[in-house]
Design a protein around this motif. Structure first.
Motif, PDB file in Angstrom:
ATOM      1  N   ALA A  41      78.812  38.631  -0.790  1.00  0.00           N
ATOM      2  CA  ALA A  41      78.682  38.434   0.656  1.00  0.00           C
ATOM      3  C   ALA A  41      77.234  38.642   1.103  1.00  0.00           C
ATOM      4  O   ALA A  41      76.699  37.863   1.904  1.00  0.00           O
ATOM      5  CB  ALA A  41      79.611  39.395   1.401  1.00  0.00           C
ATOM      6  N   GLU A  42      76.587  39.695   0.613  1.00  0.00           N
ATOM      7  CA  GLU A  42      75.180  39.917   0.941  1.00  0.00           C
ATOM      8  C   GLU A  42      74.301  38.782   0.424  1.00  0.00           C
ATOM      9  O   GLU A  42      73.365  38.339   1.096  1.00  0.00           O
ATOM     10  CB  GLU A  42      74.713  41.231   0.332  1.00  0.00           C
ATOM     11  N   SER A  45      74.728  35.737   2.633  1.00  0.00           N
ATOM     12  CA  SER A  45      74.038  35.958   3.901  1.00  0.00           C
ATOM     13  C   SER A  45      72.524  35.789   3.746  1.00  0.00           C
ATOM     14  O   SER A  45      71.860  35.186   4.600  1.00  0.00           O
ATOM     15  CB  SER A  45      74.365  37.351   4.430  1.00  0.00           C
ATOM     16  N   ALA A  46      71.974  36.319   2.655  1.00  0.00           N
ATOM     17  CA  ALA A  46      70.535  36.179   2.413  1.00  0.00           C
ATOM     18  C   ALA A  46      70.154  34.719   2.194  1.00  0.00           C
ATOM     19  O   ALA A  46      69.114  34.254   2.677  1.00  0.00           O
ATOM     20  CB  ALA A  46      70.140  37.023   1.207  1.00  0.00           C
ATOM     21  N   ILE A  47      70.980  33.984   1.468  1.00  0.00           N
ATOM     22  CA  ILE A  47      70.708  32.560   1.255  1.00  0.00           C
ATOM     23  C   ILE A  47      70.715  31.819   2.588  1.00  0.00           C
ATOM     24  O   ILE A  47      69.835  30.984   2.858  1.00  0.00           O
ATOM     25  CB  ILE A  47      71.741  31.959   0.284  1.00  0.00           C
ATOM     26  N   ASP A  48      71.680  32.113   3.440  1.00  0.00           N
ATOM     27  CA  ASP A  48      71.807  31.399   4.709  1.00  0.00           C
ATOM     28  C   ASP A  48      70.607  31.624   5.615  1.00  0.00           C
ATOM     29  O   ASP A  48      70.315  30.796   6.483  1.00  0.00           O
ATOM     30  CB  ASP A  48      73.083  31.845   5.427  1.00  0.00           C
ATOM     31  N   ARG A  49      69.892  32.746   5.439  1.00  0.00           N
ATOM     32  CA  ARG A  49      68.725  33.051   6.275  1.00  0.00           C
ATOM     33  C   ARG A  49      67.406  32.654   5.615  1.00  0.00           C
ATOM     34  O   ARG A  49      66.354  32.766   6.236  1.00  0.00           O
ATOM     35  CB  ARG A  49      68.669  34.553   6.593  1.00  0.00           C
ATOM     36  N   TYR A  63      79.459  39.445 -11.105  1.00  0.00           N
ATOM     37  CA  TYR A  63      79.918  38.942  -9.818  1.00  0.00           C
ATOM     38  C   TYR A  63      80.875  37.787 -10.079  1.00  0.00           C
ATOM     39  O   TYR A  63      80.486  36.773 -10.678  1.00  0.00           O
ATOM     40  CB  TYR A  63      78.741  38.456  -8.974  1.00  0.00           C
ATOM     41  N   THR A  64      82.093  37.905  -9.616  1.00  0.00           N
ATOM     42  CA  THR A  64      83.097  36.865  -9.838  1.00  0.00           C
ATOM     43  C   THR A  64      83.352  36.120  -8.541  1.00  0.00           C
ATOM     44  O   THR A  64      83.842  36.702  -7.557  1.00  0.00           O
ATOM     45  CB  THR A  64      84.400  37.475 -10.365  1.00  0.00           C
ATOM     46  N   VAL A  65      83.014  34.838  -8.534  1.00  0.00           N
ATOM     47  CA  VAL A  65      83.240  34.003  -7.351  1.00  0.00           C
ATOM     48  C   VAL A  65      84.734  33.685  -7.275  1.00  0.00           C
ATOM     49  O   VAL A  65      85.324  33.218  -8.253  1.00  0.00           O
ATOM     50  CB  VAL A  65      82.413  32.710  -7.442  1.00  0.00           C
ATOM     51  N   PRO A  66      85.383  33.913  -6.134  1.00  0.00           N
ATOM     52  CA  PRO A  66      86.829  33.677  -6.024  1.00  0.00           C
ATOM     53  C   PRO A  66      87.186  32.208  -6.253  1.00  0.00           C
ATOM     54  O   PRO A  66      86.363  31.312  -6.031  1.00  0.00           O
ATOM     55  CB  PRO A  66      87.143  34.099  -4.586  1.00  0.00           C
ATOM     56  N   PRO A  67      88.405  31.924  -6.702  1.00  0.00           N
ATOM     57  CA  PRO A  67      88.851  30.537  -6.902  1.00  0.00           C
ATOM     58  C   PRO A  67      88.650  29.714  -5.630  1.00  0.00           C
ATOM     59  O   PRO A  67      88.976  30.165  -4.522  1.00  0.00           O
ATOM     60  CB  PRO A  67      90.328  30.690  -7.255  1.00  0.00           C
TER      61      PRO A  67
END
Length: 477
Positions: A41-42, A45-49, A63-67
């Motif tokens: 999530a962090e 958020s950092a990518i979006d900014r 880090y496991t990205v959800p399905p």
């Protein structure tokens, strides 16, 4: 361009307060060491900014990205001089699992560095994203049939110092395509990567790199593939499969692999200064106006150098898909200053309807003890000039002139490569001047009087040698 590094906290919403003048004039305190982001999530958020010049550090961990989810990089605009960089705190320390990792949309000059990718879907650089760079990553995606690990469709991408390794199924490590059905991604640079251990046993479909595809063959990609190491790349007879035009494949090492370098479709590609050692396939040519120069092919159990015949003379616009899949006869290639030593088959051809035409075979060194050094089928308009042949192997299907049978006096060096001795008759004996060749495979200058074969005799140590794992991959210089 100002650079920012994202922290786990945020200053958004902090109240403005009055600051005394003496405080404003006081020397600035040293900047605190920024903390890396520690969750998906962090990170999102950092990518979006993120803006040009920003650097986002991701803490080591898994880090496991959800399905159904992904880390989306949408409308992020770095520049060539100030990219947006998303980097693992240590190389290989941030491990990404799940179906997908990063998904790019309409983004430019974004760099992904130091991650261990362990996904079950392709990492794609789409056509609407320019200047994307993948560097110092470790790729071992799911070992699933038909899964291509990295797909490049966008222009000016860089894929460097990565490790692609360990799979047993059909699928390609790195695929280059493009927008639409005939265009191809422009100016891709692939360098200092380590491709290793692809054990698929099928007939094809397991290339390490595929530059283009049949429908894109006549489009110029202007890609450069250089200083990469391929070891035990056995997924396909083509470790590097070129199916586009106007590319350069140089200074790579392919060792102990079933696959070789194959110009399968397309025109005007240069194959220069590569080592193909101890595997099976060497270099195979189809299409027009290629240059094959300064390559060293040794100990191959298959065909070292093939000048291909065709089911068609030339591919043209408007062909059907089936017509385009056929072989285009090799015309007007220049095969110059190569060394072929100790291979099962040195220089050979094929027997399709359209024979190769107007090919120059000059100043090459062919040494072997089995079979025939040259086993070409029907040809038209070939130029043979200045070649040296040696060994117990028969000369084969050669013209009456264009070569000399003499011991070239090769000596094994510490790196296993056989180079010219000081008294070699190959020294200063090259005769072809139609193409400039400023240096040899080792990086030594050729001078005005050139030697026959890939090596120019020099008393100094080679500037380039066959690559080892220490030269490539995430920790390469």
């Amino acid at each position: 361009m100002r650079r920012r590094t994202f922290l786990t906290g945020s200053l958004i919403g902090a109240a403005a307060v009055a600051v005394p003048l003496d405080t404003l004039l006081a020397p600035a305190a040293p900047a605190a060491t920024p903390a890396p982001v520690t969750s998906l999530a962090e990170l999102q958020s950092a990518i979006d900014r993120a803006v040009a010049g920003d650097r986002i550090v991701v803490a080591d961990g898994t880090y496991t990205v959800p399905p159904g989810g992904a880390l989306t990089v949408t409308d992020r605009k770095g520049t060539a001089g100030a990219p947006i960089t998303i980097v693992s705190a240590s190389r290989g320390g941030a491990v990404l699992r799940g179906e997908r990792s990063f998904v790019f949309r309409d983004s430019d000059y974004v760099t992904l560095s130091g991650f261990a990718f362990r996904q079950s879907e392709t990492l794609a650089i789409p056509a609407d994203s320019t200047g994307i760079r993948l560097t110092r990553n470790d790729f071992q995606l799911a070992d699933e049939p038909g899964l291509d690990w990295v797909l490049v469709e966008g222009d000016d991408a860089k894929v460097d110092r990565n490790r692609f390794h360990d799979r047993t199924t059909q699928g390609i490590f790195l695929v280059v395509d493009g927008p639409g059905t005939t265009a191809v991604a422009q100016r891709l640079h692939v360098f200092k990567n380590h491709f290793a251990r692809h054990g698929y046993t099928g007939a094809n479909g397991g290339e390490s790199i595929r530059l283009g595809v049949s429908s894109r063959a006549l489009s110029g990609a202007h890609a450069i593939v250089e200083y990469n190491l391929f070891e035990r790349c056995d997924g396909d007879p083509e470790a590097i499969s070129v199916k586009s035009s106007d590319n350069t494949v140089r200074h790579n090492t392919i060792r102990d692999s079933q696959g070789g370098i194959v110009l399968r479709h397309g025109n005007r590609t240069t194959v220069e200064g590569n080592y193909l050692l101890g595997g099976k396939e060497g270099i195979r040519l189809y299409g027009n106006d290629h240059l094959v120069v300064n390559n060293h092919l040794a100990g191959l159990t298959g065909r070292a150098l093939v000048i291909g015949s065709g089911t068609t003379r030339d591919h043209t616009d408007g062909e059907t898909t089936e017509q385009r899949r056929g072989n285009d006869a090799c015309d007007r290639a220049v095969i110059l200053h190569n060394t072929l030593r100790g291979n099962k088959s040195s220089l050979s051809g094929e027997s399709r309807e359209h024979e190769p035409r107007d090919v120059v075979v000059a100043d090459n060194l062919l040494v072997g003890d089995a079979g025939s050094l040259v086993a070409l089928g029907r040809t038209t308009g070939f130029t043979w000039q200045g070649n040296i042949l040696w060994g117990a192997a028969a000369d084969g299907t050669l013209p009456a002139a264009g070569y000399t049978r003499v011991d070239p006096r090769l000596l094994a060096d510490a790196d296993g490569i056989h180079r010219l001795a000081a008294d070699s008759p190959a020294i200063g004996a090259a005769t072809f001047t139609g193409v400039p060749v400023p240096e040899d495979i080792d990086g030594h200058p050729r001078g005005t009087t050139r030697d026959i074969g890939a090596d120019e005799y020099a008393a100094t140590a080679p500037l380039r040698r066959p690559l080892t794992p220490a030269d490539v991959g995430p920790n390469a210089s």
